[in-house]
Design a protein around this motif. Structure first.
Motif, PDB file in Angstrom:
ATOM      1  N   PHE A 198       0.832  -1.206   0.000  1.00 38.66           N
ATOM      2  CA  PHE A 198       0.000   0.000   0.000  1.00 38.66           C
ATOM      3  C   PHE A 198       0.865   1.253   0.000  1.00 38.66           C
ATOM      4  N   ASN A 199       0.214   2.354  -0.466  1.00 36.57           N
ATOM      5  CA  ASN A 199       0.883   3.652  -0.509  1.00 36.57           C
ATOM      6  C   ASN A 199       0.581   4.377   0.810  1.00 36.57           C
ATOM      7  N   TYR A 200       1.576   4.464   1.661  1.00 36.73           N
ATOM      8  CA  TYR A 200       1.349   5.045   2.997  1.00 36.73           C
ATOM      9  C   TYR A 200       0.926   6.510   2.918  1.00 36.73           C
ATOM     10  N   LYS A 201       1.266   7.184   1.818  1.00 36.33           N
ATOM     11  CA  LYS A 201       0.907   8.603   1.702  1.00 36.33           C
ATOM     12  C   LYS A 201      -0.588   8.790   1.441  1.00 36.33           C
ATOM     13  N   GLU A 202      -1.241   7.720   0.983  1.00 39.37           N
ATOM     14  CA  GLU A 202      -2.677   7.817   0.695  1.00 39.37           C
ATOM     15  C   GLU A 202      -3.544   7.308   1.841  1.00 39.37           C
ATOM     16  N   GLU A 203      -2.911   6.858   2.911  1.00 42.66           N
ATOM     17  CA  GLU A 203      -3.665   6.318   4.052  1.00 42.66           C
ATOM     18  C   GLU A 203      -3.811   7.415   5.104  1.00 42.66           C
ATOM     19  N   LYS A 204      -5.064   7.743   5.431  1.00 42.93           N
ATOM     20  CA  LYS A 204      -5.273   8.754   6.476  1.00 42.93           C
ATOM     21  C   LYS A 204      -4.982   8.158   7.837  1.00 42.93           C
ATOM     22  N   LEU A 206      -2.964   5.027   9.448  1.00 39.90           N
ATOM     23  CA  LEU A 206      -2.036   3.917   9.219  1.00 39.90           C
ATOM     24  C   LEU A 206      -2.423   2.675  10.025  1.00 39.90           C
ATOM     25  N   ASP A 207      -2.983   2.914  11.201  1.00 32.92           N
ATOM     26  CA  ASP A 207      -3.427   1.792  12.039  1.00 32.92           C
ATOM     27  C   ASP A 207      -4.504   0.982  11.295  1.00 32.92           C
ATOM     28  N   ALA A 208      -5.455   1.705  10.701  1.00 36.80           N
ATOM     29  CA  ALA A 208      -6.527   1.025   9.962  1.00 36.80           C
ATOM     30  C   ALA A 208      -5.957   0.287   8.749  1.00 36.80           C
ATOM     31  N   ALA A 209      -4.982   0.891   8.082  1.00 35.12           N
ATOM     32  CA  ALA A 209      -4.373   0.234   6.916  1.00 35.12           C
ATOM     33  C   ALA A 209      -3.705  -1.068   7.340  1.00 35.12           C
ATOM     34  N   LEU A 210      -2.977  -1.031   8.453  1.00 30.86           N
ATOM     35  CA  LEU A 210      -2.296  -2.246   8.909  1.00 30.86           C
ATOM     36  C   LEU A 210      -3.314  -3.321   9.325  1.00 30.86           C
ATOM     37  N   LYS A 211      -4.399  -2.893   9.953  1.00 30.82           N
ATOM     38  CA  LYS A 211      -5.429  -3.865  10.369  1.00 30.82           C
ATOM     39  C   LYS A 211      -6.087  -4.518   9.147  1.00 30.82           C
ATOM     40  N   ARG A 212      -6.157  -3.751   8.051  1.00 32.89           N
ATOM     41  CA  ARG A 212      -6.735  -4.288   6.806  1.00 32.89           C
ATOM     42  C   ARG A 212      -5.866  -5.445   6.287  1.00 32.89           C
ATOM     43  N   TYR A 213      -4.552  -5.273   6.336  1.00 35.17           N
ATOM     44  CA  TYR A 213      -3.666  -6.298   5.767  1.00 35.17           C
ATOM     45  C   TYR A 213      -3.220  -7.343   6.794  1.00 35.17           C
ATOM     46  N   GLY A 217      -2.573  -9.522  13.117  1.00 32.06           N
ATOM     47  CA  GLY A 217      -1.358  -8.906  13.654  1.00 32.06           C
ATOM     48  C   GLY A 217      -0.095  -9.249  12.865  1.00 32.06           C
ATOM     49  N   ILE A 218       0.989  -8.586  13.266  1.00 32.94           N
ATOM     50  CA  ILE A 218       2.287  -8.669  12.562  1.00 32.94           C
ATOM     51  C   ILE A 218       3.280  -9.443  13.443  1.00 32.94           C
ATOM     52  N   ASP A 219       3.922 -10.439  12.856  1.00 34.68           N
ATOM     53  CA  ASP A 219       4.969 -11.159  13.611  1.00 34.68           C
ATOM     54  C   ASP A 219       6.309 -10.437  13.509  1.00 34.68           C
ATOM     55  N   ILE A 220       6.591  -9.928  12.316  1.00 28.66           N
ATOM     56  CA  ILE A 220       7.908  -9.316  12.077  1.00 28.66           C
ATOM     57  C   ILE A 220       7.728  -7.969  11.388  1.00 28.66           C
ATOM     58  N   TYR A 221       8.334  -6.941  11.955  1.00 29.87           N
ATOM     59  CA  TYR A 221       8.355  -5.641  11.274  1.00 29.87           C
ATOM     60  C   TYR A 221       9.795  -5.286  10.953  1.00 29.87           C
ATOM     61  N   PHE A 222      10.087  -5.071   9.675  1.00 21.52           N
ATOM     62  CA  PHE A 222      11.411  -4.609   9.268  1.00 21.52           C
ATOM     63  C   PHE A 222      11.314  -3.102   9.103  1.00 21.52           C
ATOM     64  N   GLU A 223      11.845  -2.395  10.087  1.00 21.44           N
ATOM     65  CA  GLU A 223      11.664  -0.943  10.214  1.00 21.44           C
ATOM     66  C   GLU A 223      12.707  -0.160   9.425  1.00 21.44           C
ATOM     67  N   ASN A 224      12.235   0.609   8.451  1.00 14.35           N
ATOM     68  CA  ASN A 224      13.141   1.468   7.676  1.00 14.35           C
ATOM     69  C   ASN A 224      12.832   2.939   7.848  1.00 14.35           C
ATOM     70  N   MET A 229       4.728   5.619  11.367  1.00 15.07           N
ATOM     71  CA  MET A 229       4.582   4.216  10.946  1.00 15.07           C
ATOM     72  C   MET A 229       4.945   3.283  12.102  1.00 15.07           C
ATOM     73  N   LEU A 230       6.007   3.591  12.802  1.00 11.11           N
ATOM     74  CA  LEU A 230       6.410   2.742  13.925  1.00 11.11           C
ATOM     75  C   LEU A 230       5.309   2.711  14.986  1.00 11.11           C
ATOM     76  N   ASP A 231       4.747   3.868  15.273  1.00 17.77           N
ATOM     77  CA  ASP A 231       3.690   3.915  16.279  1.00 17.77           C
ATOM     78  C   ASP A 231       2.487   3.058  15.885  1.00 17.77           C
ATOM     79  N   ALA A 232       2.133   3.123  14.585  1.00 16.53           N
ATOM     80  CA  ALA A 232       0.990   2.335  14.113  1.00 16.53           C
ATOM     81  C   ALA A 232       1.314   0.838  14.155  1.00 16.53           C
ATOM     82  N   VAL A 233       2.554   0.495  13.822  1.00 17.89           N
ATOM     83  CA  VAL A 233       2.937  -0.922  13.832  1.00 17.89           C
ATOM     84  C   VAL A 233       2.895  -1.478  15.260  1.00 17.89           C
ATOM     85  N   LEU A 234       3.398  -0.697  16.211  1.00  9.85           N
ATOM     86  CA  LEU A 234       3.506  -1.195  17.595  1.00  9.85           C
ATOM     87  C   LEU A 234       2.167  -1.749  18.101  1.00  9.85           C
TER      88      LEU A 234
END
Ligand code: NDP
Length: 336
Positions: A198-204, A206-213, A217-224, A229-234
């Motif tokens: 997904f295009n993070y710039k088009e997501e109002k 980010l938490d909802a975007a992550l919940k969609r995909y 939940g997420i097992d592994i986050y590769f943080e760049n 984004m980090l706050d939403a991932v946590l």
């Protein structure tokens, strides 16, 4: 000898005009009594960490660039003259070099001899160089991945991210990436085989975007990227998840780094969040090559590069990393 000179320390976003093209003269020889090599630079790498070297650093893991001297970075080069028994004329090498046509390199302990030339030489700035090693160590060592796990990668179409996603797919993980344009999102899905992107710039939200995909939940986050984004991932991490903190590019040009609000999730979900520096993992380089070279030749791993032509285009290419102008690994072709 054409050179890209670093003018002076930078605050905020770097600009092309922080660097200037100059032409000087250089004797193409290794001075008497010096252990080193004179190289012709072929490809130069543009990497986000170089932004830090443009600041006045005190007590950092790296040194600032020297105002008035050429920019320094990873590159691929050909040895023209050698005053070091480990290298001979004609050797192809990758490692730390100058942003100039020809360089005298004395820190030869940081140069790798290129043994495999049946792949594009430019790959040694990316896939087979520092970013490749970063993806390999960060994913396999820091993330402790297992087949079937859910993996999220930010800045996923870049030099490091595109590889992390492909490694995770080869292992049998479910992989989602975020990137900043439609073109990059298409690459993630159609070229690199990510399950979703997904295009993070088009997501109002980010938490909802992550919940969609990641409904589970997420097992592994590769943080760049860090920041929001980090706050939403946590808050979307699963129990005993892992976060490899590779980079925080959204913070590199800020005078003061943004606060992270959801660190409490590390406790409640027993998440391991670990930073790493690729420089601690080069002992794994032969093992990495052994794994990745056959995958490249069999077409199991692909790599997208964004090649700027000519030394004079290097400043714009470097600065472009911080607005996402690059599509894939950004490098500069200096000579054939
Ligand atoms: P990329 O090839 O991914 O280029 C940088 C990309 O970052 C841009 O194209 C852009 O993509 C994205 N970006 C820029 N600004 C922002 C922002 N404000 N918010 C979100 N995304 C942004 O770079 P690399 O693959 O070389 O590096 C990726 C990360 O890995 C960096 O943070 C880097 O510092 C780190 N790194 C760490 C190493 C280590 O040893 N720990 C070694 C090497 C790299 P988009 O269009 O998607 O926004």
């Amino acid at each position: 000898n054409k050179q890209i000179i670093f003018k002076d320390y930078v605050g905020g976003f770097p600009k092309e005009s922080d660097m200037v093209l100059k032409t000087g003269t250089m004797k193409l020889e290794v001075p008497q009594g010096v252990k080193g090599v004179v190289v012709k630079n072929l490809y130069l790498s543009c990497d986000p960490y170089m932004r830090a070297r443009m600041s006045k650093l005190v007590g950092s893991y790296i040194e600032s660039f020297t105002p008035g001297s050429p920019v320094v970075g990873n590159g691929v080069a050909k040895v023209l003259y050698s005053g070091d028994p480990n290298f001979k004329e004609g050797d192809l090498v990758w490692g730390m070099t100058g942003w100039e046509e020809y360089s005298l390199i004395t820190a030869t302990e940081f140069l790798f001899k290129i043994q495999h030339t049946d792949v594009p030489l430019s790959y040694y700035t990316g896939l087979l160089g520092m970013p490749g090693m970063t993806a390999y160590a960060g994913f396999y060592v820091i993330c402790s991945p297992k087949k079937g796990e859910s993996v999220f990668v930010s800045a996923a179409s870049g030099a490091v991210g595109q590889l992390v996603g492909q490694f995770a797919k080869l292992l049998g993980c479910y992989v989602v990436g975020s990137a900043g344009t439609k073109e990059k999102v298409d690459l993630l899905k159609n070229k690199f085989g990510f399950d979703e992107a997904f295009n993070y710039k088009e997501e109002k939200d980010l938490d909802a975007a992550l919940k969609r995909y990641f409904p589970d939940g997420i097992d592994i986050y590769f943080e760049n990227v860090g920041g929001e984004m980090l706050d939403a991932v946590l808050v979307n991490m699963r129990l005993r998840g892992r976060i490899a903190v590779c980079g925080l590019i959204s913070q590199y040009n800020l005078e003061k780094h943004e606060g992270v609000h959801n660190l409490f999730c590390l406790i409640t979900k027993c998440v391991r969040m670990e930073g790493f520096l690729v420089s601690d993992y080069y002992h794994l380089y032969p093992k990495f090559l052994e794994m990745v070279l056959p995958d490249i030749k069999e077409g199991k791993i692909s790599y997208v590069e964004d090649i700027a032509e000519g030394l004079e285009s290097a400043p714009a290419a470097l600065v472009g990393l911080f607005s996402g102008r690059n599509v894939g690994k950004q490098l500069v072709a200096v000579a054939n």
